[in-house]
Write an enzyme that holds these catalytic residues in place. Structure first.
Site, PDB file in Angstrom:
ATOM      1  N   GLU A 104     -20.118  -7.427  12.925  1.00 25.31           N
ATOM      2  CA  GLU A 104     -21.376  -8.131  12.763  1.00 25.31           C
ATOM      3  C   GLU A 104     -22.435  -7.730  13.772  1.00 25.31           C
ATOM      4  O   GLU A 104     -22.147  -7.122  14.801  1.00 25.31           O
ATOM      5  CB  GLU A 104     -21.162  -9.634  12.794  1.00 25.31           C
ATOM      6  CG  GLU A 104     -20.430 -10.135  14.006  1.00 25.31           C
ATOM      7  CD  GLU A 104     -19.890 -11.543  13.755  1.00 25.31           C
ATOM      8  OE1 GLU A 104     -20.632 -12.480  14.052  1.00 25.31           O
ATOM      9  OE2 GLU A 104     -18.759 -11.704  13.285  1.00 25.31           O
ATOM     10  N   CYS A 151     -28.440  -6.662  18.175  1.00 26.25           N
ATOM     11  CA  CYS A 151     -27.174  -6.706  18.896  1.00 26.25           C
ATOM     12  C   CYS A 151     -26.127  -6.029  18.001  1.00 26.25           C
ATOM     13  O   CYS A 151     -25.941  -6.438  16.859  1.00 26.25           O
ATOM     14  CB  CYS A 151     -26.845  -8.172  19.135  1.00 26.25           C
ATOM     15  SG  CYS A 151     -25.234  -8.451  19.822  1.00 26.25           S
ATOM     16  N   CYS A 195     -11.372  -6.994  19.467  1.00 30.41           N
ATOM     17  CA  CYS A 195     -11.470  -6.674  20.893  1.00 30.41           C
ATOM     18  C   CYS A 195     -10.117  -6.990  21.522  1.00 30.41           C
ATOM     19  O   CYS A 195      -9.408  -7.873  21.056  1.00 30.41           O
ATOM     20  CB  CYS A 195     -12.556  -7.546  21.529  1.00 30.41           C
ATOM     21  SG  CYS A 195     -12.855  -7.201  23.279  1.00 30.41           S
ATOM     22  N   CYS A 250     -10.845 -12.529  26.382  1.00 34.31           N
ATOM     23  CA  CYS A 250     -11.631 -13.591  27.033  1.00 34.31           C
ATOM     24  C   CYS A 250     -11.410 -14.912  26.276  1.00 34.31           C
ATOM     25  O   CYS A 250     -11.457 -14.951  25.049  1.00 34.31           O
ATOM     26  CB  CYS A 250     -13.113 -13.237  27.049  1.00 34.31           C
ATOM     27  SG  CYS A 250     -13.470 -11.729  27.984  1.00 34.31           S
ATOM     28  N   CYS A 278     -14.153 -16.354  23.639  1.00 32.27           N
ATOM     29  CA  CYS A 278     -14.831 -15.438  22.717  1.00 32.27           C
ATOM     30  C   CYS A 278     -14.096 -15.318  21.381  1.00 32.27           C
ATOM     31  O   CYS A 278     -12.883 -15.099  21.344  1.00 32.27           O
ATOM     32  CB  CYS A 278     -14.960 -14.077  23.372  1.00 32.27           C
ATOM     33  SG  CYS A 278     -15.805 -12.873  22.344  1.00 32.27           S
ATOM     34  N   CYS A 310     -20.797 -14.173  19.262  1.00 31.51           N
ATOM     35  CA  CYS A 310     -19.901 -13.047  19.009  1.00 31.51           C
ATOM     36  C   CYS A 310     -18.710 -13.299  18.085  1.00 31.51           C
ATOM     37  O   CYS A 310     -17.836 -14.097  18.405  1.00 31.51           O
ATOM     38  CB  CYS A 310     -19.287 -12.784  20.367  1.00 31.51           C
ATOM     39  SG  CYS A 310     -19.542 -11.232  20.994  1.00 31.51           S
TER      40      CYS A 310
END
Ligand code: SAH
Length: 347
Positions: free
Chosen positions: A90, A103, A110, A114, A117, A334
């Protein structure tokens, strides 16, 4: 499959002349279409037979917009891009007075882990190629054609850790700033990292004028480890030292990203420790309140505490502002849209 948007004009010309015996002006025409995110079917000045041949082995549009959400509050747009293998990532387009910032994502998922996130919840699926990162910019830019402004600024703050996909990201930076391409100055591009120290230094040594953002979120190693596992490999002092080095080598002021999480990193003591960590450095701190992600159970800091935190930093002589929250009504944070999409509860 060969992604044509991975190539510079020279590489595309070399490839097409050697593999398909096309003349260089035809390669240039194709390059023009690729930069407008136009697929083979739309390349009207290219012969049908060449287009059919190319379709067999090549992908023209490496990121295709399959869904768009527009914020009723501020016009921010969120895009879901489909890649040639069916994966989705996205991006978000924010309109500011000085231009339009896109962005982009650098990885599908990922692996940084974290705690706050959404992008990392399903782990890393794969890296994006340079052309797949560029493809997001080209697709959105093409949508904006005819409007007053196209994409003028880029932030690498979508899904993924750019410095965990170093070579492709550096290639993307070369492609996006290519004079024959869309030619966006690297001064208008920001790369955000959770702090992969050796790669911050490697990037610094390349001397590219790209802006660097460090997602710090907590100045204390033990506490930061709990929300950002990357701290186990690279303590905050080393990450901050690498940022100093980045400034020395590039002259670009580093931005520190600080997301406030209720009760975890938003006290006077945190502000004090943050200020002493950053003392003497040419930095600016961007403060935002956490955008809640339902799966994490973490809460953002209240407006009152956020304002107090900014006042503390000001008192300690640290330049800091609140980053405007945009697209609140369209799951701006995100990885959230991709997650909904994969869960299949958004149609
Ligand atoms: N991996 C890179 C870039 C992607 S994340 C990095 O860590 O910087 C982009 C920014 O959004 C980072 O600062 C990240 O910490 C922050 N972020 C992620 N989830 C968030 C959330 N739910 N609310 C607020 N900020 C978030």
């Amino acid at each position: 499959m060969i992604l044509l948007q991975d190539m510079t004009l020279q590489q595309l010309t070399d490839y097409l002349t050697s593999e398909y015996q096309v003349r260089s002006f035809v390669a240039k025409q194709i390059y023009g279409w690729l930069n407008k995110s136009v697929d083979f079917d739309g390349m009207t000045d290219i012969s049908k037979s060449l287009r059919e041949q190319l379709k067999q082995n090549c992908v023209a549009v490496s990121a295709r917009i399959v869904r768009t959400l527009t914020s009723q509050l501020d016009g921010t747009q969120k895009f879901l891009f489909r890649l040639h293998d069916g994966n989705v990532v996205e991006g978000v387009l924010m309109n500011y007075k000085y231009g339009n910032t896109l962005c982009v994502s650098s990885q599908v998922g990922c692996r940084m882990g974290c705690a706050f996130c959404a992008s990392t919840l399903g782990g890393l699926v794969r890296n994006l190629s340079a052309g797949e990162i560029l493809g997001q910019v080209l697709a959105v830019n093409a949508l904006q054609q005819g409007k007053e402004r196209h994409v003028t600024n880029i932030v690498m703050m979508g899904s993924g850790e750019p410095l965990d996909n170093f070579d492709n990201v550096v290639r993307f930076l070369q492609l996006v700033s290519c004079p024959e391409g869309i030619n966006i100055s690297l001064r208008n591009v920001s790369l955000s990292t959770c702090g992969i120290v050796p790669n911050i230094r490697k990037l610094a040594d390349m001397g590219l004028p790209v802006n660097l953002t460090l997602s710090l979120h907590n100045p204390d190693n033990e506490q930061r480890k709990a929300i950002m596992p990357v701290t186990k490999a690279y303590p905050v002092e080393e990450a901050v030292a690498a940022c100093r080095y980045y400034f020395e080598r590039t002259g670009r002021r580093v931005i520190i990203e600080y997301t406030l999480i209720d009760g975890q990193n938003d006290t006077y003591a945190h502000a004090l420790q943050l200020a002493s960590l950053l003392r003497g450095m040419s930095v600016h701190v961007n403060v935002i309140s956490l955008n809640p992600v339902k799966e994490t159970g973490l809460k953002g800091t209240s407006e009152r505490t956020l304002q107090k935190f900014l006042q503390y930093l000001d008192k300690f002589g640290i330049s800091a502002t609140r980053r405007r929250t945009m697209g609140q009504d369209i799951e701006g944070a995100c990885g959230q849209l991709r997650r909904r999409y994969l869960e299949g509860d958004d149609d």
